[in-house]
Motif scaffolding. Structure first.
Motif, PDB file in Angstrom:
ATOM      1  N   LEU A  60      -0.940 -33.503  44.139  1.00  0.00           N
ATOM      2  CA  LEU A  60      -1.266 -34.407  42.898  1.00  0.00           C
ATOM      3  C   LEU A  60      -2.360 -33.725  42.182  1.00  0.00           C
ATOM      4  O   LEU A  60      -2.255 -33.776  40.862  1.00  0.00           O
ATOM      5  N   LEU A  61      -3.515 -33.052  42.654  1.00  0.00           N
ATOM      6  CA  LEU A  61      -4.495 -32.430  41.942  1.00  0.00           C
ATOM      7  C   LEU A  61      -3.977 -31.185  40.974  1.00  0.00           C
ATOM      8  O   LEU A  61      -4.685 -31.097  39.886  1.00  0.00           O
ATOM      9  N   THR A  62      -2.954 -30.791  41.334  1.00  0.00           N
ATOM     10  CA  THR A  62      -2.444 -29.448  40.404  1.00  0.00           C
ATOM     11  C   THR A  62      -2.134 -29.897  39.129  1.00  0.00           C
ATOM     12  O   THR A  62      -2.106 -29.100  38.042  1.00  0.00           O
ATOM     13  N   GLN A  63      -1.582 -31.197  39.068  1.00  0.00           N
ATOM     14  CA  GLN A  63      -0.954 -31.665  37.821  1.00  0.00           C
ATOM     15  C   GLN A  63      -2.364 -32.177  36.722  1.00  0.00           C
ATOM     16  O   GLN A  63      -1.780 -32.586  35.851  1.00  0.00           O
ATOM     17  N   MET A  65      -4.636 -30.432  35.515  1.00  0.00           N
ATOM     18  CA  MET A  65      -5.039 -29.528  34.185  1.00  0.00           C
ATOM     19  C   MET A  65      -6.081 -29.750  33.664  1.00  0.00           C
ATOM     20  O   MET A  65      -6.355 -29.703  32.458  1.00  0.00           O
ATOM     21  N   GLU A  66      -7.342 -30.006  34.773  1.00  0.00           N
ATOM     22  CA  GLU A  66      -8.497 -30.417  34.038  1.00  0.00           C
ATOM     23  C   GLU A  66      -9.642 -29.578  34.785  1.00  0.00           C
ATOM     24  O   GLU A  66      -9.473 -29.749  36.047  1.00  0.00           O
ATOM     25  N   THR A  67     -10.667 -28.999  34.216  1.00  0.00           N
ATOM     26  CA  THR A  67     -11.559 -28.245  34.952  1.00  0.00           C
ATOM     27  C   THR A  67     -12.469 -29.271  35.960  1.00  0.00           C
ATOM     28  O   THR A  67     -12.745 -28.785  36.995  1.00  0.00           O
ATOM     29  N   ARG A  68     -12.580 -30.466  35.518  1.00  0.00           N
ATOM     30  CA  ARG A  68     -13.415 -31.281  36.477  1.00  0.00           C
ATOM     31  C   ARG A  68     -12.642 -31.765  37.691  1.00  0.00           C
ATOM     32  O   ARG A  68     -13.461 -32.111  38.598  1.00  0.00           O
ATOM     33  N   ILE A  69     -11.324 -31.630  37.726  1.00  0.00           N
ATOM     34  CA  ILE A  69     -10.772 -31.648  38.966  1.00  0.00           C
ATOM     35  C   ILE A  69     -10.656 -30.652  39.572  1.00  0.00           C
ATOM     36  O   ILE A  69     -10.257 -30.570  40.985  1.00  0.00           O
ATOM     37  N   TYR A  70     -10.563 -29.566  39.270  1.00  0.00           N
ATOM     38  CA  TYR A  70     -10.540 -28.206  39.914  1.00  0.00           C
ATOM     39  C   TYR A  70     -11.029 -28.050  41.343  1.00  0.00           C
ATOM     40  O   TYR A  70     -10.670 -27.615  42.261  1.00  0.00           O
ATOM     41  N   PRO A  71     -12.429 -28.306  41.245  1.00  0.00           N
ATOM     42  CA  PRO A  71     -13.254 -28.422  42.530  1.00  0.00           C
ATOM     43  C   PRO A  71     -12.370 -28.968  43.791  1.00  0.00           C
ATOM     44  O   PRO A  71     -12.617 -28.482  44.840  1.00  0.00           O
ATOM     45  N   GLU A  72     -12.089 -30.229  43.514  1.00  0.00           N
ATOM     46  CA  GLU A  72     -11.458 -31.173  44.536  1.00  0.00           C
ATOM     47  C   GLU A  72     -10.291 -30.319  44.869  1.00  0.00           C
ATOM     48  O   GLU A  72      -9.920 -30.395  46.037  1.00  0.00           O
ATOM     49  N   LEU A  73      -9.344 -30.025  44.067  1.00  0.00           N
ATOM     50  CA  LEU A  73      -8.187 -29.053  44.168  1.00  0.00           C
ATOM     51  C   LEU A  73      -8.354 -28.014  45.217  1.00  0.00           C
ATOM     52  O   LEU A  73      -7.815 -27.946  46.234  1.00  0.00           O
ATOM     53  N   VAL A  74      -9.601 -27.253  44.822  1.00  0.00           N
ATOM     54  CA  VAL A  74      -9.860 -25.984  45.717  1.00  0.00           C
ATOM     55  C   VAL A  74     -10.047 -26.366  47.209  1.00  0.00           C
ATOM     56  O   VAL A  74      -9.667 -25.800  48.141  1.00  0.00           O
ATOM     57  N   SER A  75     -11.045 -27.725  46.987  1.00  0.00           N
ATOM     58  CA  SER A  75     -11.419 -28.074  48.689  1.00  0.00           C
ATOM     59  C   SER A  75     -10.413 -28.419  49.318  1.00  0.00           C
ATOM     60  O   SER A  75     -10.063 -28.258  50.389  1.00  0.00           O
ATOM     61  N   ASN A  88       4.727 -26.487  59.768  1.00  0.00           N
ATOM     62  CA  ASN A  88       6.042 -25.853  59.719  1.00  0.00           C
ATOM     63  C   ASN A  88       6.350 -24.765  58.461  1.00  0.00           C
ATOM     64  O   ASN A  88       5.542 -24.900  57.859  1.00  0.00           O
ATOM     65  N   GLU A  89       7.115 -24.181  58.491  1.00  0.00           N
ATOM     66  CA  GLU A  89       7.710 -23.385  57.516  1.00  0.00           C
ATOM     67  C   GLU A  89       7.574 -23.906  56.137  1.00  0.00           C
ATOM     68  O   GLU A  89       7.129 -23.372  55.104  1.00  0.00           O
ATOM     69  N   ARG A  90       8.344 -24.969  55.915  1.00  0.00           N
ATOM     70  CA  ARG A  90       8.336 -25.726  54.808  1.00  0.00           C
ATOM     71  C   ARG A  90       6.966 -26.038  53.990  1.00  0.00           C
ATOM     72  O   ARG A  90       6.524 -25.814  52.940  1.00  0.00           O
ATOM     73  N   GLU A  91       6.124 -26.569  55.038  1.00  0.00           N
ATOM     74  CA  GLU A  91       4.871 -26.946  54.434  1.00  0.00           C
ATOM     75  C   GLU A  91       3.760 -25.645  54.375  1.00  0.00           C
ATOM     76  O   GLU A  91       3.161 -25.788  53.413  1.00  0.00           O
ATOM     77  N   ARG A  92       4.117 -24.575  55.149  1.00  0.00           N
ATOM     78  CA  ARG A  92       3.573 -23.257  54.731  1.00  0.00           C
ATOM     79  C   ARG A  92       3.815 -22.842  53.433  1.00  0.00           C
ATOM     80  O   ARG A  92       2.803 -22.244  52.808  1.00  0.00           O
ATOM     81  N   ARG A  93       4.975 -22.954  52.829  1.00  0.00           N
ATOM     82  CA  ARG A  93       5.507 -22.633  51.588  1.00  0.00           C
ATOM     83  C   ARG A  93       4.778 -23.405  50.500  1.00  0.00           C
ATOM     84  O   ARG A  93       4.550 -22.810  49.415  1.00  0.00           O
ATOM     85  N   HIS A  94       4.650 -24.840  50.907  1.00  0.00           N
ATOM     86  CA  HIS A  94       3.904 -25.437  49.977  1.00  0.00           C
ATOM     87  C   HIS A  94       2.472 -25.121  49.847  1.00  0.00           C
ATOM     88  O   HIS A  94       1.937 -25.048  48.430  1.00  0.00           O
ATOM     89  N   ILE A  95       1.885 -24.703  50.832  1.00  0.00           N
ATOM     90  CA  ILE A  95       0.502 -24.260  50.917  1.00  0.00           C
ATOM     91  C   ILE A  95       0.214 -23.128  49.890  1.00  0.00           C
ATOM     92  O   ILE A  95      -0.405 -23.126  49.006  1.00  0.00           O
ATOM     93  N   GLU A  96       1.362 -22.132  50.060  1.00  0.00           N
ATOM     94  CA  GLU A  96       1.295 -20.883  49.491  1.00  0.00           C
ATOM     95  C   GLU A  96       1.498 -21.037  47.835  1.00  0.00           C
ATOM     96  O   GLU A  96       0.860 -20.477  47.162  1.00  0.00           O
ATOM     97  N   ALA A  97       2.460 -22.014  47.469  1.00  0.00           N
ATOM     98  CA  ALA A  97       2.581 -22.253  46.083  1.00  0.00           C
ATOM     99  C   ALA A  97       1.252 -23.086  45.456  1.00  0.00           C
ATOM    100  O   ALA A  97       0.974 -22.599  44.175  1.00  0.00           O
ATOM    101  N   ILE A  98       0.529 -23.752  46.330  1.00  0.00           N
ATOM    102  CA  ILE A  98      -0.313 -24.390  45.628  1.00  0.00           C
ATOM    103  C   ILE A  98      -1.510 -23.379  45.430  1.00  0.00           C
ATOM    104  O   ILE A  98      -2.496 -23.728  44.575  1.00  0.00           O
TER     105      ILE A  98
END
Length: 460
Positions: A60-63, A65-75, A88-98
């Motif tokens: 959700l946080l990737t979408q 596109m605001e600097t003020r949201i970025y720290p929460e995304l990274v955390s 599982n494999e699908r979830e790990r792929r999601h994590i890699e994409a994010i």
């Protein structure tokens, strides 16, 4: 026992109650309703080790596109990465994409979601994220084809089928496959009447085809389904475009004042984008918008030098130059110079290709240096998709170019640009009004009168 979601996808370290809570939050994301971020955060407060929950929150946080949201995304992403051994494999792929997304590699993130979808074509979250990213990146082909690649795994028995059709409808529209787009969009709305994205896709079809009255009727007839959604701002903007084309400027300003003009200082850029885009169109058409720019520029100024997303930057620049905030406008341009010199991420490329030139052209236009604005915009007019957004949103670049040509006395060019517009959308009164002005500027009063008559006839 393996726990699966409603589309038979395995979910790690969860029980049925957690999966149900996740699906409820995702439904909110799909319908642009409620508070999906708050909903999943509440779940994670109680179950912080829920891998897919952390993935969904970061998604959700990737979408934003605001600097003020970025720290929460990274955390949130770091929490998900720490849980990766349990995933599982699908979830790990999601994590890699994010992770790729957070690092500024937007194209790499989309490629990872796409690879995930090849193996797990019913992963609606991956599809939604990839599709919305395609819109952010201006990848019109994949707005259609990414959805088409997973159609083989879907039918009406699969939960979420209607939402998938809504995504497909928009992708088809952006590729000018209007008939199929409208069919898919209307079918999606029939399945989920509150699917604001599908309602929006059908609205795009009508705007692209110059069906102003039909568009007004469509949006008004569905108003109770979208007017209270989190997508309402953008849909009010779409409704205003039909009225703008018909020169019903009182209705446009009424929509702005009732639905787009806000004194809220929350900093929601999606809302402010629509407001700036509408006011700039009115400005181009010579409509007096009073003091509306000041309030909007006040909201944009704190993030003037963010340089996180070029699409945001150009809309911020509209407010600064329209309100005469020349020092702030220079700050934007200086920030672009520093950023594009030092960075090499996806947004830096978007900024170099379109964002920075358009910001310079906006400033030149507001300073009445119309020839300079034309000279900046003309070479990039076929690269504007790299700014992101939709054809309807990016049309503001073409309108600015045409209006600059008219005001700068470049009437042969203005006529060529207006001719292009009337050929593409011959039922647009606004396009014929542009053509009339270009003919008159060239001294051809007969053709100008004919074009004006065409515009009047189309008002119906």
């Amino acid at each position: 026992m393996t726990i699966t979601d409603c589309r038979d996808l395995a979910v790690s370290n969860a029980d049925n109650a957690l999966v149900a809570a996740l699906e409820n939050a995702h439904e909110m994301f799909l319908t642009y309703s409620g508070d999906p971020l708050g909903e999943i955060t509440e779940v994670l407060d109680a179950e912080p080790d829920f891998v897919m929950g952390q993935i969904f929150k970061a998604s959700l946080l990737t979408q934003a596109m605001e600097t003020r949201i970025y720290p929460e995304l990274v955390s949130t992403l770091k929490t998900a990465e720490a849980l990766a051994p349990r995933a599982n494999e699908r979830e790990r792929r999601h994590i890699e994409a994010i992770r790729a997304w957070a690092d500024g590699d937007f194209h790499g993130a989309v490629d990872l979601w796409d690879a995930l979808l090849v193996q797990f074509p019913r992963d609606l979250l991956a599809l939604q994220l990839a599709h919305l990213s395609d819109v952010l990146l201006g990848d019109t082909d994949n707005q259609r084809d990414r959805v088409a690649r997973i159609l083989h795994a879907w039918d009406e028995s699969v939960p979420g089928y209607g939402y998938m059709l809504g995504l497909y409808a928009f992708g088809l529209e952006e590729n000018r496959d209007f008939d199929i787009a409208e069919e898919c969009g209307r079918r999606a709305v029939a399945m989920n009447p509150k699917d604001a994205y599908a309602i929006h896709a059908v609205g795009h079809v009508m705007e692209s085809q110059g069906r102003q009255s039909g568009g007004i009727n469509w949006m008004r007839s569905r108003e109770q389904d979208w007017a209270y959604s989190n997508f309402a701002n953008h849909l009010w903007w779409h409704l205003s475009l039909y009225h703008l084309d018909l020169a019903q400027n009182d209705q446009v300003l009424d929509i702005y004042d009732r639905c787009l003009r806000s004194t809220d200082s929350s900093g929601d850029r999606y809302e402010e984008l629509d407001a700036a885009a509408l006011l700039w169109r009115l400005e181009l058409l010579g409509v007096d918008v009073g003091d509306r720019w000041k309030t909007l520029a006040d909201k944009w100024e704190p993030s003037a030098t963010d340089t996180l997303y070029a699409f945001n930057d150009v809309h911020a620049m509209m407010t600064f130059v329209a309100d005469g905030r020349w020092e702030v406008a220079e700050q934007v341009l200086n920030a672009h110079e520093r950023y594009t010199t030092a960075a090499n991420d996806a947004n830096a490329a978007m900024t170099r290709t379109v964002g920075q030139p358009f910001c310079k052209a906006l400033k030149a236009f507001a300073e009445e240096k119309y020839g300079e604005a034309v000279d900046i915009l003309l070479p990039i007019r076929y690269r504007t998709r790299y700014l992101g957004g939709s054809h309807a949103q990016r049309d503001i670049i073409g309108m600015t170019l045409l209006e600059a040509a008219l005001r700068g006395g470049r009437n042969d060019l203005a006529l060529a640009l207006a001719s292009e517009r009337t050929a593409l959308k011959p039922t647009s009164p606004m396009n014929w009004r542009f053509a009339a002005r270009a003919h008159r500027g060239r001294g051809d009063h007969t053709r100008a009168t004919e074009a004006e008559a065409q515009a009047i006839a189309l008002h119906g």
